[in-house]
Design a protein around this motif. Structure first.
Motif, PDB file in Angstrom:
ATOM      1  N   SER A 127      40.198  39.088  43.719  1.00  0.00           N
ATOM      2  CA  SER A 127      41.247  38.557  44.598  1.00  0.00           C
ATOM      3  C   SER A 127      42.037  37.465  43.883  1.00  0.00           C
ATOM      4  O   SER A 127      43.258  37.362  44.035  1.00  0.00           O
ATOM      5  N   ALA A 128      41.349  36.644  43.082  1.00  0.00           N
ATOM      6  CA  ALA A 128      42.044  35.605  42.312  1.00  0.00           C
ATOM      7  C   ALA A 128      42.957  36.228  41.264  1.00  0.00           C
ATOM      8  O   ALA A 128      44.087  35.768  41.046  1.00  0.00           O
ATOM      9  N   ILE A 129      42.496  37.319  40.637  1.00  0.00           N
ATOM     10  CA  ILE A 129      43.331  38.034  39.663  1.00  0.00           C
ATOM     11  C   ILE A 129      44.585  38.568  40.343  1.00  0.00           C
ATOM     12  O   ILE A 129      45.696  38.469  39.805  1.00  0.00           O
ATOM     13  N   GLY A 130      44.434  39.127  41.543  1.00  0.00           N
ATOM     14  CA  GLY A 130      45.590  39.649  42.267  1.00  0.00           C
ATOM     15  C   GLY A 130      46.591  38.565  42.608  1.00  0.00           C
ATOM     16  O   GLY A 130      47.808  38.754  42.443  1.00  0.00           O
ATOM     17  N   ALA A 131      46.105  37.420  43.077  1.00  0.00           N
ATOM     18  CA  ALA A 131      47.009  36.323  43.435  1.00  0.00           C
ATOM     19  C   ALA A 131      47.759  35.798  42.204  1.00  0.00           C
ATOM     20  O   ALA A 131      48.978  35.572  42.246  1.00  0.00           O
ATOM     21  N   ILE A 132      47.030  35.628  41.096  1.00  0.00           N
ATOM     22  CA  ILE A 132      47.667  35.119  39.869  1.00  0.00           C
ATOM     23  C   ILE A 132      48.673  36.130  39.322  1.00  0.00           C
ATOM     24  O   ILE A 132      49.776  35.769  38.888  1.00  0.00           O
ATOM     25  N   THR A 133      48.311  37.430  39.357  1.00  0.00           N
ATOM     26  CA  THR A 133      49.208  38.471  38.839  1.00  0.00           C
ATOM     27  C   THR A 133      50.495  38.540  39.659  1.00  0.00           C
ATOM     28  O   THR A 133      51.594  38.664  39.100  1.00  0.00           O
ATOM     29  N   ALA A 134      50.376  38.463  40.985  1.00  0.00           N
ATOM     30  CA  ALA A 134      51.569  38.489  41.829  1.00  0.00           C
ATOM     31  C   ALA A 134      52.445  37.269  41.562  1.00  0.00           C
ATOM     32  O   ALA A 134      53.682  37.375  41.489  1.00  0.00           O
TER      33      ALA A 134
END
Length: 441
Positions: free
Chosen positions: A253-260
């Motif tokens: 979920s942290a990867i998704g937030a940072i990528t977005a």
């Protein structure tokens, strides 16, 4: 007073408070705390509320909630959803009903970005609906398309509603999300099949775009394709490491937030206003869900202490002699009835202390039941007279779409959803195959 009478009094008091317009967490939490104090005194009553708060704060997977909500708001506030629709507009506009099919595709990707049905409804009503009406699409069909497509937000991962169910039912969030993938995509495919058949029989419902409007250079089409597939790339970057076991759910979920966030920065759309709106909305929705979960845990603890669940199980199975499948169907019907005046989170926290333990006692899988509950909520959202999505659409639709049009538009899509619900009930493997495969490896 008999414990069954106390449980009935708690439940009826809570429903009465909700009907007076009180906030969901306030009504549920108030009844739980007052009942605990009256039943067990100062020490026991305080302990129940305190234990619920500590359980909530120690629940590590809850960290996924703000991460995914932030990711969704960054992608929507930075207008990346606009690029998605332009892609579908150009690549699918030549088909009969192509823009309606593209709208379903848009809703699936929005669901993978946000996990809330409200976000899909807002984007569909503001971006897709005006374009569809302008190009001669039947207003009743496209209104139904947007309502049905937006309901996928609570089923396709990362569903926020399934996070709430996981906390209350004490089930793994990752398994619930994976369980929603196949039913969610199946339901989207059934919507698309319905659109194709309707527009094939009656082309006036969804005419193809003029060739001049979609006759763009190949380089421009490829540019739109790259821009429109960006959310899908973000979703893959987030979920592939999790599915392969390289990261935990919280880390993904942290990867998704940072990528977005980085995608919005690289596209030059991460302004101060976008960032502030995303953070503010994330904080508001996360706090709302945490209060609801806290109230539901306290209410459920009191019910467990009373033995109300065991009494209800005894009533259905021994005194009335009902088959477990009959009991399950009655539960689903009660969700549809409550959905005429409550939203999904309110329905879950009101009946979860009763239904979830009962489902487990009857021998059903709680992961599978979480998907049944979610699909039933989707149906309840669109069921007159007070379906949640009906009023959202009325608030966002242009004046030429009346409330009668909105009510009449959802009939075929509700039938499609009921068909999907029956398929998942008859074939549990539709929901359980993917989590079994991933976690089995």
């Amino acid at each position: 007073m008999p414990y069954e009478m106390i449980a009935t009094l708690m439940f009826s008091t809570m429903m009465l408070m909700l009907l007076t317009g009180q906030r969901v967490f306030g009504a549920i939490g108030f009844v739980a705390v007052v009942a605990a104090l009256l039943l067990w005194g100062d020490r026991g009553g305080h302990d129940i509320g305190f234990a619920a708060a500590m359980k909530l704060m120690k629940w590590y997977p809850l960290l996924t909630l703000p991460m995914f909500i932030f990711m969704g708001y960054v992608l929507s506030e930075s207008r990346i959803a606009d690029d998605l629709y332009k892609m579908f507009h150009v690549w699918m506009g030549g088909l009969r009903g192509g823009l309606a099919i593209g709208t379903i595709g848009l809703m699936v990707l929005i669901s993978a970005m946000n996990g809330l049905s409200v976000a899909g409804m807002a984007i569909g009503a503001t971006i897709a609906l005006p374009e569809l009406l302008k190009r001669g699409y039947d207003k009743r069909m496209v209104t139904g398309v947007i309502q049905a497509g937006s309901s996928l937000g609570i089923l396709v991962p990362p569903s926020v509603v399934l996070v709430l169910y996981a906390m209350i039912a004490r089930q793994p969030v990752g398994q619930l999300w994976l369980a929603g993938v196949v039913p969610g995509l199946m339901m989207a495919g059934m919507f698309i099949l319905y659109i194709v058949v309707r527009c094939w029989k009656n082309p006036a419902l969804g005419p193809a775009l003029d060739k001049a409007e979609r006759d763009l250079p190949l380089a421009e089409k490829l540019r739109l394709l790259r821009a429109g597939l960006l959310p899908l790339v973000i979703f893959a970057v987030m979920m592939v490491p999790f599915v392969n076991g390289w990261t935990s759910l919280v880390e993904s979920s942290a990867i998704g937030a940072i990528t977005a966030f980085m995608a919005a920065v690289l596209k030059g759309r991460m302004t101060r206003e976008v960032f502030e709106n995303s953070v503010r909305n994330t904080l508001g929705i996360t706090c709302m869900f945490m209060w609801i979960i806290l109230a539901a845990l306290a209410f459920g603890a009191v019910f467990d202490g009373l033995g109300a669940v065991k009494a209800i199980e005894n009533l259905f199975t021994e005194q009335l002699g009902l088959n477990p499948w009959v009991i399950l169907i009655l539960m689903q019907l009660s969700f549809i009835l409550m959905g005429t005046f409550l939203d999904d989170t309110a329905m879950l926290v009101i009946v979860a202390p009763l239904y979830v333990p009962l489902v487990g006692a009857l021998g059903f899988d709680l992961i599978w039941y979480g998907i049944l509950y979610t699909i039933t909520c989707q149906i309840a959202y669109m069921t007159p007279p007070f379906g949640y999505n009906l009023f959202l659409m009325r608030a966002m639709a242009p004046p030429e779409i009346s409330i009668q049009d909105i009510y009449r538009s959802i009939g075929p899509f509700v039938l499609v959803m009921v068909g999907a619900l029956i398929l998942v009930m008859v074939f549990p493997g539709l929901a359980l195959w993917l989590p079994t495969y991933v976690y089995g490896n």
